[in-house]
Design a protein around this motif. Sequence first.
Motif, PDB file in Angstrom:
ATOM      1  N   ASP A  19       0.847  -1.192   0.000  1.00  0.00           N
ATOM      2  CA  ASP A  19       0.000   0.000   0.000  1.00  0.00           C
ATOM      3  C   ASP A  19       0.886   1.247   0.000  1.00  0.00           C
ATOM      4  N   TRP A  20       0.506   2.236  -0.813  1.00  0.00           N
ATOM      5  CA  TRP A  20       1.349   3.423  -0.931  1.00  0.00           C
ATOM      6  C   TRP A  20       0.504   4.688  -1.061  1.00  0.00           C
ATOM      7  N   SER A  21       1.036   5.783  -0.537  1.00  0.00           N
ATOM      8  CA  SER A  21       0.421   7.096  -0.653  1.00  0.00           C
ATOM      9  C   SER A  21       1.514   8.148  -0.495  1.00  0.00           C
ATOM     10  N   TRP A  22       1.266   9.343  -1.037  1.00  0.00           N
ATOM     11  CA  TRP A  22       2.198  10.445  -0.814  1.00  0.00           C
ATOM     12  C   TRP A  22       2.364  10.743   0.661  1.00  0.00           C
ATOM     13  N   ARG A  23       1.385  10.389   1.479  1.00  0.00           N
ATOM     14  CA  ARG A  23       1.466  10.665   2.909  1.00  0.00           C
ATOM     15  C   ARG A  23       2.613   9.895   3.583  1.00  0.00           C
ATOM     16  N   THR A  68      -5.062   6.928  -4.030  1.00  0.00           N
ATOM     17  CA  THR A  68      -5.307   6.575  -2.634  1.00  0.00           C
ATOM     18  C   THR A  68      -6.598   5.784  -2.503  1.00  0.00           C
TER      19      THR A  68
END
Length: 379
Positions: free
Chosen positions: A161-165, A219
């Motif tokens: 799982d990936w996000s800019w956050r 997201t």
Amino acid sequence: MEKLRVGVVGIGFIGAAHVEALRRLGYVDVVAVADQSGGAKRAEAVFVEHGYDDYREMIEKENLDAVHICTPNNTHYEMAMYAMEHGLSVMVEKPFTMTVEQAESLCAYAKEHNIVTAVNHSLRMNPQVQQMKAMVRSGEVGKIYAVTGSYLQDWLFLESDWSWRLDPKLSGKTRAFSDIGTHWIDMVEDIIGERAVELLAEFDIMHKTRKKPKKEVATFSGMALRPEDYEDVPIETEDWCSILFRFENGAIGSLNVSQVTAGRKNQQIISISGSKCALHWDSEDSQELWIGRRETFNQKAPKDPSILSDEAQKVIGYPGGHVEGFPDTFKMQFSKFYQAVREKDTSRKEFANFENGLREMILNEKVYESAQKRAWVKI
């Protein structure tokens, strides 16, 4: 009635939610959007007439009354200041800024120039949250001695799982707390009318290394990629945090925040223990407020404007028995904000403003400091 002209910067999940909620107000026109990944394409996707790659061009050309900033928080300071320098009211997503100093600068400019501002802590606008606030303020709950709760999600549960956050250069030193924990403490301080004065925080990282996609993934999308489509990236910010608070009136608080709790998509819990009764609200059962009593039956108060407090009624759009949820909190938040914009009233406190954003940044700093020291810190 002349409609207000509004521009939205950043059209991802949250930006699109802003556009949808603004349209529901009726007296606001979203006349333009700006997005560095392609403004024209993003505008077409949300059926807005004008799209810009550069937010500055949008502000200069569109004769706006207000701008909504829905981009990563490392951009918020520059964008909000530019908008205010052009005389616009500003609604900013949280986390507010990257640093306390940036938050202080925005607050000072807004105060000096009498600009109506807001930070989108929209979850204050859940009717049962407003009902809790009304019951506390009326004295029905009595003296508060404990507030407990959690904010749990699972959208970063998997290593892939990936996000800019996840990038501290974009999101800051904290992640789970700044992203969702700040919602909880903002709501609690608003409900009980007391601020936390000390805290003790503990962080944990479930995935010390994550697999970052080599191409863009939205997201919450859960999009599946092949192993060769990833690169390994070390993680510096917390997946989980547990925090103890001490409030001004002596009450104890405790909060668990997680973005890695399997099966919990977006659950908040606020439990208040008072000397006269207890209150418990669970966002997964958001239409009811549990009221606990020692000497008689417990109660469940439904979301029904005919029986709830005046404060709760003001954020209810439909009759009892008609479910309202996440998008409706945006609508109610924006309604209160744009009433203030129309009246040029910077004194209104029912929605979160830049001063509350500054409070959020101070709490972020103190939570991070405590987690590093593994010690109580004063706020």
